[in-house]
Design a protein around this motif. Structure first.
Motif, mmCIF file in Angstrom:
data_model
loop_
_atom_site.group_PDB
_atom_site.id
_atom_site.type_symbol
_atom_site.label_atom_id
_atom_site.label_comp_id
_atom_site.label_asym_id
_atom_site.label_seq_id
_atom_site.Cartn_x
_atom_site.Cartn_y
_atom_site.Cartn_z
ATOM 1 N N ARG A 1 19.602 -4.519 -14.325
ATOM 2 C CA ARG A 1 20.352 -3.273 -14.152
ATOM 3 C C ARG A 1 19.727 -2.162 -14.997
ATOM 4 N N LEU A 2 19.334 -2.489 -16.231
ATOM 5 C CA LEU A 2 18.679 -1.509 -17.103
ATOM 6 C C LEU A 2 17.363 -1.054 -16.491
ATOM 7 N N LEU A 3 16.584 -1.986 -15.981
ATOM 8 C CA LEU A 3 15.310 -1.621 -15.360
ATOM 9 C C LEU A 3 15.517 -0.724 -14.146
ATOM 10 N N LEU A 4 16.526 -1.008 -13.331
ATOM 11 C CA LEU A 4 16.810 -0.166 -12.167
ATOM 12 C C LEU A 4 17.236 1.236 -12.594
ATOM 13 N N ARG A 5 17.975 1.323 -13.684
ATOM 14 C CA ARG A 5 18.381 2.653 -14.168
ATOM 15 C C ARG A 5 17.191 3.411 -14.747
ATOM 16 N N LEU A 6 16.307 2.712 -15.449
ATOM 17 C CA LEU A 6 15.098 3.360 -15.969
ATOM 18 C C LEU A 6 14.196 3.805 -14.815
ATOM 19 N N GLU A 7 14.138 3.002 -13.774
ATOM 20 C CA GLU A 7 13.399 3.374 -12.570
ATOM 21 C C GLU A 7 13.999 4.652 -11.972
ATOM 22 N N GLY A 8 15.328 4.739 -11.969
ATOM 23 C CA GLY A 8 16.002 5.938 -11.493
ATOM 24 C C GLY A 8 15.660 7.150 -12.340
ATOM 25 N N LEU A 9 15.604 6.962 -13.660
ATOM 26 C CA LEU A 9 15.238 8.068 -14.552
ATOM 27 C C LEU A 9 13.829 8.555 -14.247
#
Length: 122
Positions: A3-11
């Motif tokens: 989930r953190l990686l997906l959010r960082l990808e979003g950033l």
């Protein structure tokens, strides 16, 4: 961790989309005016969660801005590139704040987890 990686990808998508828009030469008023326009797809939920999730997901997957950017490159239309950048930045922003692609079960059920008061990662 996923989930953190997906959010960082979003950033990253938000920042790159915004940067690409800044290079387009188009007015920032266009960016401000259109940034939240993909959220008009929420209206699809008036037809129920199945239709709503399909319409929302169509407006919030990176496939749309990628195709629009490709068309802009092939046809040499800078406006298409700027619009694709805004659209991609919006999708990235949504991912950062936890709004993922929707499942048919409910608006709050996303690929990033459940949104709202009952979030497991809150």
């Amino acid at each position: 961790m996923p989930r953190l990686l997906l959010r960082l990808e979003g950033l990253a998508l938000f920042l790159l989309g915004t940067w690409f828009f800044s290079q387009s030469g188009l007015s920032w008023w266009l960016y401000i005016l259109l940034f939240f326009s993909p959220d008009l797809s929420f209206a699809g939920y008036m037809a129920g969660p199945k239709a709503g999730s399909a319409i929302y997901n169509a407006a919030h997957t990176t496939l749309g801005p990628a195709l629009l950017a490709g068309l802009g490159l092939v046809l040499n239309i800078p406006l298409f590139l700027g619009l694709a950048a805004i659209w991609a930045a919006h999708i990235g922003f949504d991912r950062v704040v936890g709004y993922g692609l929707k499942y048919e079960t409910a608006f709050s059920d996303t690929h990033l987890g459940r949104i709202g008061r009952n979030r497991a990662d809150a």
